[in-house]
Design a protein around this motif. Structure first.
Motif, mmCIF file in Angstrom:
data_model
loop_
_atom_site.group_PDB
_atom_site.id
_atom_site.type_symbol
_atom_site.label_atom_id
_atom_site.label_comp_id
_atom_site.label_asym_id
_atom_site.label_seq_id
_atom_site.Cartn_x
_atom_site.Cartn_y
_atom_site.Cartn_z
ATOM 1 N N VAL A 54 0.840 -1.195 0.000
ATOM 2 C CA VAL A 54 0.000 0.000 0.000
ATOM 3 C C VAL A 54 0.875 1.244 0.000
ATOM 4 C CG1 VAL A 54 -1.577 1.342 1.403
ATOM 5 C CG2 VAL A 54 -2.000 -1.064 1.055
ATOM 6 N N LYS A 55 1.913 1.208 0.815
ATOM 7 C CA LYS A 55 2.789 2.381 0.881
ATOM 8 C C LYS A 55 3.485 2.601 -0.450
ATOM 9 C CE LYS A 55 5.845 4.565 4.172
ATOM 10 N NZ LYS A 55 6.429 4.509 5.502
ATOM 11 N N LEU A 56 3.904 1.499 -1.035
ATOM 12 C CA LEU A 56 4.609 1.573 -2.302
ATOM 13 C C LEU A 56 3.740 2.204 -3.369
ATOM 14 C CD1 LEU A 56 7.361 0.624 -3.153
ATOM 15 C CD2 LEU A 56 6.331 -1.475 -3.994
ATOM 16 N N HIS A 58 1.303 4.083 -2.966
ATOM 17 C CA HIS A 58 0.928 5.458 -2.687
ATOM 18 C C HIS A 58 2.009 6.474 -2.949
ATOM 19 C CE1 HIS A 58 -2.796 4.066 -0.888
ATOM 20 N NE2 HIS A 58 -3.176 5.326 -0.997
ATOM 21 N N ILE A 59 3.219 6.044 -3.124
ATOM 22 C CA ILE A 59 4.265 7.038 -3.379
ATOM 23 C C ILE A 59 4.008 7.784 -4.672
ATOM 24 C CG2 ILE A 59 6.700 7.418 -3.810
ATOM 25 C CD1 ILE A 59 7.341 5.300 -1.880
ATOM 26 N N ILE A 61 1.265 7.913 -6.307
ATOM 27 C CA ILE A 61 -0.055 8.541 -6.219
ATOM 28 C C ILE A 61 0.018 9.844 -5.442
ATOM 29 C CG2 ILE A 61 -2.359 8.293 -5.281
ATOM 30 C CD1 ILE A 61 -2.235 5.382 -5.843
ATOM 31 N N ASN A 62 0.720 9.787 -4.326
ATOM 32 C CA ASN A 62 0.840 10.998 -3.524
ATOM 33 C C ASN A 62 1.590 12.072 -4.265
ATOM 34 O OD1 ASN A 62 -0.551 9.817 -1.543
ATOM 35 N ND2 ASN A 62 1.119 9.631 -0.089
ATOM 36 N N ILE A 65 -0.978 13.624 -6.511
ATOM 37 C CA ILE A 65 -2.071 14.357 -5.882
ATOM 38 C C ILE A 65 -1.605 15.600 -5.139
ATOM 39 C CG2 ILE A 65 -3.849 14.246 -4.139
ATOM 40 C CD1 ILE A 65 -4.268 11.430 -4.683
ATOM 41 N N VAL A 66 -0.543 15.412 -4.369
ATOM 42 C CA VAL A 66 -0.194 16.480 -3.434
ATOM 43 C C VAL A 66 0.521 17.636 -4.112
ATOM 44 C CG1 VAL A 66 1.112 17.016 -1.388
ATOM 45 C CG2 VAL A 66 -0.085 14.864 -1.559
ATOM 46 N N GLN B 232 -2.407 6.034 4.507
ATOM 47 C CA GLN B 232 -1.604 6.522 3.396
ATOM 48 C C GLN B 232 -2.336 7.580 2.593
ATOM 49 O OE1 GLN B 232 1.498 5.890 2.765
ATOM 50 N NE2 GLN B 232 1.573 4.516 4.518
ATOM 51 N N PRO B 234 -3.597 10.810 1.489
ATOM 52 C CA PRO B 234 -3.150 12.143 1.882
ATOM 53 C C PRO B 234 -4.322 13.069 2.188
ATOM 54 C CG PRO B 234 -2.953 11.867 -0.481
ATOM 55 C CD PRO B 234 -3.407 10.551 0.054
ATOM 56 N N TRP B 376 8.904 -1.891 5.727
ATOM 57 C CA TRP B 376 9.386 -0.783 4.920
ATOM 58 C C TRP B 376 10.852 -0.506 5.202
ATOM 59 C CZ3 TRP B 376 7.429 1.393 0.781
ATOM 60 C CH2 TRP B 376 7.966 2.601 0.332
#
Lengths: 66, 616
Positions: A54-56, A58-59, A61-62, A65-66, B232, B234, B376
């Motif tokens: 999930v974290k992967l 989202h990188i 994606i974030n 978006i951000v 996660q 944002p 991680w």
């Protein structure tokens, strides 16, 4: 001198009680432990991988978006 | 709580040893960076039991699966839209699940989720006007989901079967006359307002069918995924994306990620639960555990307090500048998102405890947060440019890279194991070792033989009392207090670094080129565990003060708790502490206990199945 023995007595008694307690408790046997560790490990790995992916995902994606 | 049968000093010993063993385990880790804070762990598990007692009411979690789907949709679209999607998804899923099909709930949830997220995203893109509209969307979405009249979300907020009428609350016992008069007044107010608001609080209904084993797994799994996704996702409106996090003490107890929907982690839920349970234990709130109305009221109070705390924390965070210089609409949006996120966490936790899943929601959250962080830090291939060239974040990845690319293989190995600015292998190894140690400790139990008065001698059942269960609450309470304190101090310091008063509360500094800041001076310094083993040696005073404070408060609290639990054992809970750095001794214990509990439930359920049907 007496004061010191008094002070030491409390923890000493506590230490004795603790050791007795530990001796009385049943501790997991080899097989039990491995079973437990395996189950826990599996759960841990599953959760870890989910979180990792999930974290992967989202990188990028974030970053968008951000 | 101290349910240890019949042994005076042994009970005390168990309490102390329990605390000691967790802290030793934590302490052993400390060497590579774990904070020896509570193995609140089992508090998670036991807390689940206590919490379940407290929360005797509820409605169903249509929100569970629907939210996953909506969450998936939300994650790819827009934040505001995402929040609305989650909420909207929950509502729609709620109504579908009534028809009994979890699958359709997922479908509708996805549709509902992506629709509102798409809409939300479009609105967001439209500029300030869009933002207002998006905020309205979030608000409406929340209202709809939270007060939907569908049979699944029982908004009366109390018992499952009967359509609870507020009249049910009239039979509440008298207001406590003991305790401080302030507490009495507070209790009076509280009870009145709870009664009034209880009808509006969202709640999960206890399932009126026995949730089959497979379904429980699906619920729990989905809840875990939602929690991870939410951490996660944002937040919309964050201005300072790369800034340092809320403080290690906060994250290791409360989980969550900076700038995400679940930024506050489990803080409001846990803090409110502990606060109220401590008040109840110390008799400031008169509560009769046997009465259903009491339990319902108490759990409604817990939920209300959690929501209020969430609002308070988010408003504080936003306006103190945790998210940078935000103003006006953005600020309101941020607060709204955070609060909705918290409500979701609260609902998920309740769903888990009502029987839809295993264990407790916050246990799941903390456990998955820890697991995610550990994975991680080992496998990440994010790369950073440092003075020595490009370095990879994950320890295994870094090991491979360093060994392959450096001429001096020996130095490469050394760096892989000991580097300070990014995760290193020795931390990983020690963390694994601690997991193993805590697993072992978790299995230590005292088997108390019980004998039925009717059956003589023939069958002695043994009631296992686990060592780690005995002493978690006090340590958990202390960790929660410290975590909240460091969060507030850090936020204040970032905003007013020159202010004298703020500096007394805590001065924060970044070390070793990591973005994460640690307390460097002021009260916060003495209220946090030492950063590394070396810090203990360099500044033994801090170590001494922290340890003493921690132990003393834990001791006092455990006295309170053992009295409350009705045992007369003299609680000598001195705890052996070796210390501390950053890390997650607490988290490990939560993780272990949560998983172990999961494991036990699986075994038990498996045994309950008819012989041909068993899994193993």
């Amino acid at each position: 001198m007496d004061n010191i023995t008094d002070i030491i007595d409390g923890p000493k008694q506590f230490a004795k009680d603790s050791i007795n307690l530990i001796n009385k408790c049943t501790k997991p046997t080899q097989t039990e432990f491995f079973q437990m560790a395996f189950a826990i490990g599996m759960g841990f790995v599953i959760m870890g991988f989910i979180g990792f992916f999930v974290k992967l995902i989202h990188i990028p994606i974030n970053n968008i978006i951000v | 709580m101290a349910v240890i049968v019949g042994a005076g000093p042994a009970a005390a010993g168990a309490g102390a040893i329990g605390a000691g063993s967790e802290l030793l385990a934590g302490g052993a880790l400390a060497g590579a960076g774990f904070s020896a804070t509570t193995a609140a762990t089992a508090a998670g598990a036991v807390g689940g039991a206590l919490g379940a007692v407290a929360s005797g009411t509820g409605v169903v979690a249509g929100a569970g699966i629907g939210a996953v789907a909506a969450g998936a949709g939300g994650a790819t679209m827009g934040v505001v839209g995402g929040a609305a999607g989650l909420v909207g998804g929950a509502a729609t899923a709620g109504s579908i699940t009534a028809a009994g099909s979890a699958a359709s709930a997922v479908a509708v949830g996805t549709v509902g989720g992506s629709f509102s997220t798409g809409l939300g995203a479009a609105l967001v893109a439209a500029g300030p006007a869009g933002w207002v509209a998006a905020a309205a969307l979030v608000a409406c979405g929340s209202l709809i989901a939270l007060s939907t009249a569908s049979p699944l979300m029982d908004t009366k907020g109390s018992h499952s079967h009967s359509s609870s009428k507020p009249a049910a609350f009239k039979a509440i016992p008298a207001i406590p006359t003991t305790g401080l008069s302030f507490a009495t007044i507070l209790a009076k107010l509280h009870v009145k307002s709870i009664r009034a608001i209880a009808g509006l609080l969202p709640a999960i209904k206890t399932p009126d069918y026995k949730v089959p084993f497979g379904e429980k797994i699906v619920w729990t799994f989905s809840a875990g995924v939602v929690l991870v996704l939410g951490s996660q996702m944002p937040l919309f409106g964050v201005q300072n994306v790369g800034a340092s996090d809320a403080g290690f003490a906060f994250r290791s107890v409360f989980a969550g990620n900076r700038g995400s929907l679940f930024d506050l982690g489990v803080a409001p839920l846990l803090a409110s639960g502990l606060l109220l349970q401590t008040l109840a234990a110390s008799k400031h709130i008169a509560l009769d555990w046997d009465r259903r109305e009491d339990r319902a009221l108490f759990s409604a109070a817990q939920k209300l307090t959690a929501i209020l705390l969430a609002v308070a924390l988010s408003v504080f965070s936003v306006f103190i500048g945790v998210y940078g210089a935000v103003s006006g609409i953005t600020a309101i949006l941020l607060v709204a998102q955070l609060v909705v996120g918290q409500i979701l966490v609260i609902l998920i936790d309740e769903a888990m405890q009502q029987g839809y899943g295993f264990g407790s929601g916050y246990g799941l959250f903390i456990a998955s947060h820890l697991a995610e962080n550990m994975f991680w830090s080992v496998f990440s291939f994010a790369s950073f440019k440092t003075g020595k060239g490009t370095e990879y974040e994950g320890s295994i990845i870094a090991l491979v890279q360093l060994v392959l690319t450096r001429r001096d293989k020996f130095r490469a190995l050394k760096e892989a194991f000991y580097r300070k600015n990014l995760p290193n292998l020795s931390t990983a190894i020690v963390q694994t070792a601690v997991l193993g140690a805590v697993s072992y400790l978790n299995g230590i139990r005292m088997e108390v033989p019980l004998q039925h008065s009717k059956m003589r001698g023939a069958q002695t059942h043994k009631f296992p009392v686990k060592l780690l269960y005995s002493s978690n609450y006090p340590l958990l309470i202390v960790s929660v207090a410290l975590g909240l304190y460091s969060y507030v101090s850090h936020a204040l310091f970032n905003r007013f670094p020159e202010n004298m008063v703020v500096r007394i509360f805590g001065v924060w500094k970044a070390y070793d080129n990591i973005a994460q800041q640690f307390p460097h001076g002021g009260l916060a310094y003495y209220l946090s565990p030492p950063r590394t083993l070396f810090s203990c040696l360099r500044d033994p005073i801090q170590f001494a003060i922290f340890s003493t404070l921690f132990i003393w408060s834990a001791t006092k609290l455990s006295e309170l708790w053992t009295e409350a639990a009705g045992t007369n054992a003299k609680d000598v809970s001195k705890t052996l502490e070796s210390q501390s750095p950053h890390g997650t001794g607490t988290g490990c214990a939560v993780l272990i206990t949560f998983l172990y509990q999961f494991f036990e439930i699986i075994i038990r359920e498996n045994m309950e199945r008819p012989a041909g049907d068993q899994l193993f």
